[in-house]
Scaffold this motif. Structure first.
Motif, PDB file in Angstrom:
ATOM      1  N   UNK A  94       0.993  -1.158  -0.100  1.00  0.00           N
ATOM      2  CA  UNK A  94      -0.005   0.047  -0.140  1.00  0.00           C
ATOM      3  C   UNK A  94       0.741   1.270  -0.003  1.00  0.00           C
ATOM      4  N   UNK A  95       2.209   1.155   0.420  1.00  0.00           N
ATOM      5  CA  UNK A  95       2.967   2.537   0.532  1.00  0.00           C
ATOM      6  C   UNK A  95       4.212   2.325   0.053  1.00  0.00           C
ATOM      7  N   UNK A  96       4.770   1.440  -0.557  1.00  0.00           N
ATOM      8  CA  UNK A  96       5.899   1.038  -1.196  1.00  0.00           C
ATOM      9  C   UNK A  96       5.756   1.396  -2.622  1.00  0.00           C
ATOM     10  N   UNK A  97       6.989   1.681  -3.255  1.00  0.00           N
ATOM     11  CA  UNK A  97       7.261   1.824  -4.901  1.00  0.00           C
ATOM     12  C   UNK A  97       8.150   1.066  -5.411  1.00  0.00           C
ATOM     13  N   UNK A  98       7.800   0.093  -6.168  1.00  0.00           N
ATOM     14  CA  UNK A  98       8.775  -0.806  -6.664  1.00  0.00           C
ATOM     15  C   UNK A  98       9.937  -0.149  -7.538  1.00  0.00           C
ATOM     16  N   UNK A  99      10.909  -1.081  -8.169  1.00  0.00           N
ATOM     17  CA  UNK A  99      11.883  -0.398  -9.085  1.00  0.00           C
ATOM     18  C   UNK A  99      11.134  -0.084 -10.471  1.00  0.00           C
ATOM     19  N   UNK A 100      10.291  -1.269 -10.639  1.00  0.00           N
ATOM     20  CA  UNK A 100       9.684  -0.976 -12.007  1.00  0.00           C
ATOM     21  C   UNK A 100       8.839   0.060 -12.251  1.00  0.00           C
TER      22      UNK A 100
ATOM     23  N   UNK B 130       8.835   8.490 -10.005  1.00  0.00           N
ATOM     24  CA  UNK B 130       8.402   8.355  -8.408  1.00  0.00           C
ATOM     25  C   UNK B 130       9.415   7.548  -7.907  1.00  0.00           C
ATOM     26  N   UNK B 131      10.049   8.182  -6.896  1.00  0.00           N
ATOM     27  CA  UNK B 131      11.236   7.454  -5.888  1.00  0.00           C
ATOM     28  C   UNK B 131      10.768   5.999  -5.659  1.00  0.00           C
ATOM     29  N   UNK B 132      11.854   5.224  -5.591  1.00  0.00           N
ATOM     30  CA  UNK B 132      11.757   3.859  -5.235  1.00  0.00           C
ATOM     31  C   UNK B 132      11.442   3.878  -3.739  1.00  0.00           C
ATOM     32  N   UNK B 133      10.556   3.267  -3.142  1.00  0.00           N
ATOM     33  CA  UNK B 133      10.582   2.961  -1.600  1.00  0.00           C
ATOM     34  C   UNK B 133      10.334   1.822  -1.259  1.00  0.00           C
ATOM     35  N   UNK B 134      11.088   1.414  -0.135  1.00  0.00           N
ATOM     36  CA  UNK B 134      10.701  -0.072   0.273  1.00  0.00           C
ATOM     37  C   UNK B 134      10.116   0.365   1.908  1.00  0.00           C
ATOM     38  N   UNK B 135       8.784   0.016   2.053  1.00  0.00           N
ATOM     39  CA  UNK B 135       8.328   0.311   3.347  1.00  0.00           C
ATOM     40  C   UNK B 135       8.681  -0.938   4.498  1.00  0.00           C
ATOM     41  N   UNK B 136       8.563  -0.668   5.664  1.00  0.00           N
ATOM     42  CA  UNK B 136       8.859  -1.606   6.662  1.00  0.00           C
ATOM     43  C   UNK B 136       7.732  -1.754   7.417  1.00  0.00           C
ATOM     44  N   UNK B 137       7.409  -2.819   8.506  1.00  0.00           N
ATOM     45  CA  UNK B 137       6.327  -2.830   9.251  1.00  0.00           C
ATOM     46  C   UNK B 137       6.258  -1.607  10.313  1.00  0.00           C
ATOM     47  N   UNK B 138       4.880  -1.701  10.688  1.00  0.00           N
ATOM     48  CA  UNK B 138       4.875  -0.026  11.572  1.00  0.00           C
ATOM     49  C   UNK B 138       3.646  -0.274  12.444  1.00  0.00           C
ATOM     50  N   UNK B 139       3.429   0.638  13.230  1.00  0.00           N
ATOM     51  CA  UNK B 139       2.357   0.521  14.331  1.00  0.00           C
ATOM     52  C   UNK B 139       1.456   1.750  13.970  1.00  0.00           C
ATOM     53  N   UNK B 140       0.293   1.688  13.853  1.00  0.00           N
ATOM     54  CA  UNK B 140      -0.643   2.747  13.511  1.00  0.00           C
ATOM     55  C   UNK B 140      -1.631   3.171  14.528  1.00  0.00           C
ATOM     56  N   UNK B 141      -1.855   4.071  15.373  1.00  0.00           N
ATOM     57  CA  UNK B 141      -2.788   4.167  16.538  1.00  0.00           C
ATOM     58  C   UNK B 141      -3.908   4.710  15.787  1.00  0.00           C
ATOM     59  N   UNK B 142      -5.152   4.565  16.514  1.00  0.00           N
ATOM     60  CA  UNK B 142      -6.370   4.970  15.796  1.00  0.00           C
ATOM     61  C   UNK B 142      -7.388   5.072  16.878  1.00  0.00           C
ATOM     62  N   UNK B 143      -8.496   6.009  16.555  1.00  0.00           N
ATOM     63  CA  UNK B 143      -9.517   6.202  17.672  1.00  0.00           C
ATOM     64  C   UNK B 143     -10.879   6.117  16.603  1.00  0.00           C
ATOM     65  N   UNK B 144     -11.814   5.731  17.143  1.00  0.00           N
ATOM     66  CA  UNK B 144     -12.898   5.493  16.326  1.00  0.00           C
ATOM     67  C   UNK B 144     -14.338   5.530  17.335  1.00  0.00           C
TER      68      UNK B 144
END
Length: 257
Positions: free
Chosen positions: A182-188, A195-209
Motif C-alpha cells: 500500500x505504501x511502497x514503490x517498486x523499482x519497476x 517516482x522515487x523507489x521506496x521500500x516500506x517496513x512494518x509499523x504501528x498505526x494508532x487509531x480512535x473511532x
C-alpha cells in the motif's frame, strides 16, 4: 509462504489461547430470537495519499445468535462466547486502496493500483466493568499483499433512550508486506514514472473511532461512524503520501427484519 506467516500463526494461537481455560458448558445459549439487520452506508474518505478524497458506498449488516455473527463488513462464528469472554473467527473487508487515477501528482497517475482485500481473522475480547479489551490478528486471503495485521483495542458502550454510542481506541501493527503493497514503490514503478523507489517496513498505526446508532423505530435505525488513523512512520515517509492522518466518516441507514 513468507516468514511472517509463522509469526501470524503464533498470534492466532495467542488469540485463541483463552479457549483452553474455559468450559464449553459456560457458553451462552443460541439466541433463537436474533434478528438480521441490513443496510447501506456512504463513506467520505479523507486520505493521506497524494490523491483526491472520495465517497464510497457499501452494504452493511448485523446479526448475532451467539454462534454466528455479522458486524458491518465482517462475518464469522464464535468458537466460544460467554458474558465475559468471546472468541471470533471469520472474514472481514479491508477497504484500504489507492487508485492512481485519483492522484493529484501527474507522475503518480502511472503507478500500479493498490486494491482492497479480504482478511481472515481471529480475535479474543475480554469484557470488564471498564469496557472490552480486544486482540485481533488478520492475514490476507486474496493474495493482494500476503500481509498481516495485529490490533489491540479498548471498546465501550453507552446507551441512553434510543441512542447507543460505541467508542474505541487502540493501535494496529501492520507487516512489511502489507505496508509495501500500500505504501511502497517498486523499482519497476520508479523507472516507469520517475517516482522515487521506496521500500516500506512494518509499523504501528494508532487509531480512535466512534459509532453512534439511533433507533427511529423497531425496524429502522440510522448510524454514523468516525475513524481517525495516524500513519506509522514508514507510511508517512512514503512518496505516495502527503499527510499523516487517514480519516473516514461514515453514515448510513439500517432495516431490521
Amino acid at each position: 509462504m513468507r516468514p511472517q506467516s509463522a509469526n501470524f500463526k503464533s498470534i492466532m494461537t495467542l488469540a485463541l489461547l483463552p479457549l483452553a481455560s474455559v468450559s464449553p458448558d459456560s457458553q451462552l445459549p443460541i439466541d433463537k430470537d436474533a434478528r438480521l439487520t441490513l443496510g447501506v452506508s456512504a463513506t467520505y474518505n479523507a486520505t493521506a495519499y497524494q490523491a483526491d478524497n472520495n465517497i464510497s458506498f457499501f452494504p452493511v449488516g448485523s446479526y448475532d445468535n451467539n454462534r454466528l455473527y455479522i458486524e458491518g463488513a465482517e462475518a464469522g462464528f464464535y468458537p466460544y462466547k460467554d458474558s465475559n469472554d468471546q472468541v471470533r473467527i471469520g472474514l472481514s473487508y479491508d477497504g484500504r486502496e489507492f487508485n492512481p487515477k485519483d492522484a493529484n501528482v501527474a507522475a503518480m497517475k502511472d503507478l500500479d493500483k493498490r486494491d482492497w482485500s479480504v482478511l481472515a481473522h481471529a480475535s479474543y475480547m475480554h469484557i470488564t466493568p471498564y469496557g472490552g479489551f480486544k486482540i485481533k490478528a488478520t492475514t490476507d486471503v486474496l493474495s493482494r499483499h500476503d500481509g498481516q495485521t495485529v490490533s489491540l483495542s479498548h471498546l465501550s458502550k453507552f446507551t441512553k433512550d434510543k441512542l447507543t454510542v460505541y467508542p474505541e481506541f487502540g493501535a494496529v501493527w501492520q507487516s512489511k508486506d502489507y505496508n509495501q503493497y500500500y505504501f511502497g514503490v517498486s523499482a519497476d514503478e520508479s523507472g516507469r514514472t520517475g517516482v522515487d523507489r521506496y521500500d516500506a517496513e512494518s509499523g504501528v498505526m494508532p487509531f480512535v473511532a466512534a459509532t453512534a446508532t439511533y433507533k427511529i423505530n423497531d425496524r429502522i435505525s440510522v448510524f454514523g461512524n468516525q475513524r481517525v488513523e495516524w500513519l506509522s512512520s514508514t507510511q508517512k515517509d512514503s512518496p505516495l503520501t502527503d499527510g499523516s492522518v487517514d480519516s473516514k466518516t461514515r453514515v448510513g441507514v439500517n432495516y431490521t427484519f
